[in-house]
Enzyme design. Structure first.
Site, PDB file in Angstrom:
ATOM      1  N   ASP A 180      31.875  43.430  48.551  1.00  0.00           N
ATOM      2  CA  ASP A 180      32.325  43.507  47.166  1.00  0.00           C
ATOM      3  C   ASP A 180      32.954  44.878  46.917  1.00  0.00           C
ATOM      4  O   ASP A 180      32.855  45.789  47.749  1.00  0.00           O
ATOM      5  CB  ASP A 180      31.129  43.290  46.233  1.00  0.00           C
ATOM      6  CG  ASP A 180      31.528  42.981  44.804  1.00  0.00           C
ATOM      7  OD1 ASP A 180      32.713  42.695  44.557  1.00  0.00           O
ATOM      8  OD2 ASP A 180      30.644  43.028  43.928  1.00  0.00           O
ATOM      9  N   GLU A 223      38.457  46.658  46.713  1.00  0.00           N
ATOM     10  CA  GLU A 223      39.900  46.694  46.407  1.00  0.00           C
ATOM     11  C   GLU A 223      40.606  47.956  46.939  1.00  0.00           C
ATOM     12  O   GLU A 223      41.793  47.845  47.258  1.00  0.00           O
ATOM     13  CB  GLU A 223      40.118  46.562  44.890  1.00  0.00           C
ATOM     14  CG  GLU A 223      39.814  45.188  44.343  1.00  0.00           C
ATOM     15  CD  GLU A 223      38.318  44.877  44.308  1.00  0.00           C
ATOM     16  OE1 GLU A 223      37.952  43.708  44.490  1.00  0.00           O
ATOM     17  OE2 GLU A 223      37.512  45.815  44.123  1.00  0.00           O
ATOM     18  N   ASP A 231      35.258  38.165  39.527  1.00  0.00           N
ATOM     19  CA  ASP A 231      34.446  38.130  38.313  1.00  0.00           C
ATOM     20  C   ASP A 231      35.087  37.254  37.244  1.00  0.00           C
ATOM     21  O   ASP A 231      35.733  37.739  36.303  1.00  0.00           O
ATOM     22  CB  ASP A 231      34.241  39.546  37.787  1.00  0.00           C
ATOM     23  CG  ASP A 231      33.410  40.395  38.732  1.00  0.00           C
ATOM     24  OD1 ASP A 231      32.785  39.823  39.645  1.00  0.00           O
ATOM     25  OD2 ASP A 231      33.378  41.627  38.563  1.00  0.00           O
TER      26      ASP A 231
END
Length: 765
Positions: free
Chosen positions: A404, A407, A478
């Site tokens: 997670d 990015e 999300d």
């Protein structure tokens, strides 16, 4: 920019072109795949295409006037001055042509208007900016665009514009969002007289406009990197996807348990929370294979640690849960807490494994642990180190890793684009490596699990790039517990599949906000058929386990989880097929019926393989819905009623029913009821048979090792004719466990047929 063509030179399968003001190259990858390239900057190798392939292909190249014409058996390429490149069928029909005009803005805004609108919060700007690299392609007017990964909006991307810049934004995403978590710059175009694909292999921030700026052209662009794109031709969409995944890689066959149901939440904060969850799942007979642990299992959110205060004996907990059929998947973020005395940080500092500022200092931002530093995953030594760290989790008995915040996310503003990263041996900037950060993290995780666990790795990622499908599954990030996000889940998953990322899912019920019983019920009816089937919710929102919403909701929820376990062999076979063809499990109708214009913008239905058509309810309060059935005959899965296709019908859809149809001539393998994979030894394979002409290939292996690569698997061929003749044959035998019988289900009746490995042929009544 390039000027006129001065000369060209053919070197094996590459045509080097000398222009007045530069050089270009056309590579003949195959008779259907063409690589267009011009080096404008120093750059590393492709991150998506790890092994450059040129299939042996015959072609001709010659100047015809001022045009360079290159022809294979399937496509003709015409190159003009300024490196304009057009693509044609060999019969002369136009596939795709570069636009000869200039970019033009549809609406020019005055500064006064921009300033006036800003007073109420409207952010307007004039958006035409010519980029250093931009390729404009003509629009003929009948194009439909698909792919581009997890972008928001509907299935057909005509009229949208996006940025490829992996972005962590947990606010409720809507159609106007230009960037999400993934960068997959691959587009499939369907039009009346052809289909083609374009892959713009540039890891910098790139821009895609599918006819929003102008009705005359679409474009892709970047301000850094090289002119570097692949053109894919073919007879149908499946050819385009096959070519793209042949270059960038295909989804590997997963472990069978990973196709079951996953339960997650941020946060199951303590060992007692996890044990209670496991007990509730079994007590309520909700089949489940996997429990996910979010960041609370770590000590102060430090990666590769375990919170021994909240978890008294995590190794024993995992062992106890394993005996009950549960596998544990743990989250890992890339941000390493900047704390002296913390082993992971100290090792990374000592070995120079973290990204740096232009001045040479370790770059610090903040994520969950507070001040954090970022591993330099573009460096192979760093990836090896990260892979070795997976042993920490495996030693506890963890079976999968969930990547997670990769990015990479940051809490103190976006990481500046001039921060220094590695691109293998060369130095690069964050601007160049940002979009492949999650890709390299997933690759490192995959290689660590493969090396130390030996089984097929189960890795999940939020951020990725083209080619990541070789290493990881993905979820859409999300999302929120809102009907708009349930509606968006279908085109998102369809387009991810058309982008090569065929093992993907959305958080069932929604991650942020609060779900309702009805929304959760309708979402599980989509999740049941999604490749990754996980319920996940946010700390601070309603708990989202099905028993939280009463018996009626739980009973319906259980029905669809049980259906997923029943269909596990069908899903597994589709993954095996995808290894060979590049086709995803979950597919938009247009993939198989692209000449039917009625399916080209079908946003609320999808196929699972070719045999199952799913038409879920995605509107609050709806108890029936319009369903489009393509050509052929279809059978209502719930009632057995045959319905003629190539038309719309109104389907009854009370809360407990997700409209589901089976294509005639289908053979669907089933497993008996079980609460987790491996609970029962399956010696008899159940086959749902829908009469008509059809065939089916089924695979049987151990469901977790790589032994199938050595031929350790069984392959069964089944067929059915309109006359009711059923055949079963073993086309490959390499796995010791052979089904002892087949249970044939036809029109609600069962018949068990012993099987000893020899060909069967029987007449069904």
């Amino acid at each position: 920019m390039f000027g006129k063509i001065v000369n060209f030179n053919v070197k094996q399968q590459e045509v080097e072109i000398l222009f007045e003001n530069g050089k270009g190259r056309i590579s003949i990858v195959s008779e259907l795949i063409i690589h267009v390239f011009s080096k404008l900057e120093e750059n590393g190798k492709s991150k998506a295409i790890e092994e450059e392939v040129l299939w042996n292909t015959e072609f001709n190249a010659a100047m015809v006037g001022e045009c360079l014409v290159i022809s294979t058996a399937k496509v003709t390429i015409k190159v003009y001055e300024d490196f304009l490149v057009d693509f044609y069928h060999t019969n002369g029909g136009l596939l795709c042509r570069d636009y000869r005009g200039e970019r033009k803005q549809r609406l020019v805004l005055s500064e006064e208007l921009i300033e006036l609108m800003a007073k109420e919060g409207h952010q307007l700007k004039n958006e035409v900016n010519n980029h250093k690299i931009q390729v404009l392609k003509e629009l003929e007017g009948d194009e439909y665009f698909y792919g581009l990964g997890d972008k928001t909006g509907f299935l057909n991307k005509r009229g949208y514009d996006y940025e490829m810049w992996n972005t962590d934004d947990p606010t409720p995403q809507v159609d106007s969002y230009k960037a999400l978590y993934k960068t997959i710059p691959f587009l499939i175009t369907v039009k009346a007289h052809g289909v083609y694909g374009i892959f713009f292999d540039n890891t910098n921030r790139t821009y895609w406009d599918m006819g929003k700026e102008s009705n005359d052209y679409f474009y892709f662009a970047a301000d850094r990197g090289n002119l570097d794109y692949y053109f894919f031709a073919g007879e149908e969409m499946k050819d385009i996807l096959k070519g793209y995944t042949a270059l960038t890689g295909r989804v590997n066959r997963p472990q069978l348990w990973s196709l079951g149901y996953h339960q997650s939440r941020w946060g199951y904060e303590t060992e007692s929370d996890v044990r209670k969850l496991a007990k509730d799942l079994r007590d309520n007979h909700i089949p489940c294979d996997t429990i996910h642990l979010d960041i609370d299992y770590m000590e102060k959110y430090k990666v590769f640690t375990w919170n021994k205060v909240s978890y008294d004996a995590p190794k024993k907990m995992i062992q106890d849960l394993r005996e009950e059929g549960f596998k544990i998947v743990t989250i890992i973020d890339p941000g390493v807490k900047a704390e002296e005395g913390y082993k992971v940080y100290d090792e990374g500092v000592e070995k120079d494994y973290f990204v740096k500022t232009p001045e040479g200092e370790i770059y610090v931002n903040q994520v969950w642990p507070g001040d954090s530093v970022y591993p330099d995953f573009g460096n192979e030594k760093v990836r090896q180190w990260w892979a070795d760290n997976q042993k920490f989790l495996l030693n506890y008995g963890v079976r999968g890793v969930w990547n997670d915040m990769n990015e990479p996310a940051s809490f103190q503003g976006e990481i500046p684009e001039d921060i220094i990263f590695s691109d293998e041996e060369r130095k690069a900037t964050h601007g160049e490596m940002h979009n492949v950060y999650g890709h390299f993290m997933s690759k490192a995780t995959y290689e660590g699990l493969k090396k130390y666990d030996k089984r097929r790795p189960f890795v999940i990622t939020r951020a990725c790039y083209s080619g990541s499908q070789k290493y990881t599954t993905a979820w859409t990030g999300d999302n929120h517990s809102i009907w708009a996000h349930l509606q968006m889940a279908i085109p998102q998953l369809c387009n991810l599949g058309l982008s090569g990322m065929g093992f993907a899912g959305t958080d069932v019920g929604g991650f942020g906000s609060d779900t309702t019983a009805e929304l959760l019920t309708r979402w599980v009816q989509v999740g049941c058929f999604s490749p990754l089937f996980r319920n996940h919710s946010n700390k601070g929102s309603f708990y989202q386990e099905p028993w939280q919403f009463g018996k009626k909701t739980m009973d319906i929820y259980r029905k669809y989880v049980e259906l997923r376990y029943k269909l596990l062999p069908y899903f597994y076979d589709l993954f095996v097929e995808g290894e060979q063809s590049g086709l995803p499990v979950l597919r938009p109708l247009v993939l198989h019926y692209e000449t039917d214009v009625r399916v080209r913008q079908c946003n609320d239905q999808f196929l699972v393989g070719e045999s199952l058509l799913v038409a879920p309810v995605v509107m609050q309060g709806a108890r029936n819905r319009m369903v489009y059935l393509p050509e052929g005959n279809w059978i209502d899965y719930w009632t057995g009623k045959e319905v003629e296709g190539a038309r719309y019908i109104i389907a009854d859809a009370p809360l407990e029913v997700c409209p589901l149809y089976v294509k005639e001539g289908s053979i669907i393998p089933n497993y008996p009821p079980q609460e987790y994979v491996g609970e029962k030894e399956i010696t008899a394979l159940i086959l749902d048979i829908y009469q008509g002409d059809g065939g089916y290939t089924h695979y049987q292996d151990d469901g977790e090792s790589f032994d199938y690569n050595e031929g350790v698997y069984n392959q069964y061929e089944f067929s059915i004719t309109k006359e009711g003749i059923f055949t079963a044959e073993l086309s490959h035998r390499g796995y010791e466990k052979l089904y002892s019988s087949f249970i044939l289900k036809v029109n609600g009746k069962e018949r068990e047929i012993p099987f000893e490995g020899r060909k069967l042929e029987i007449k069904l009544k």
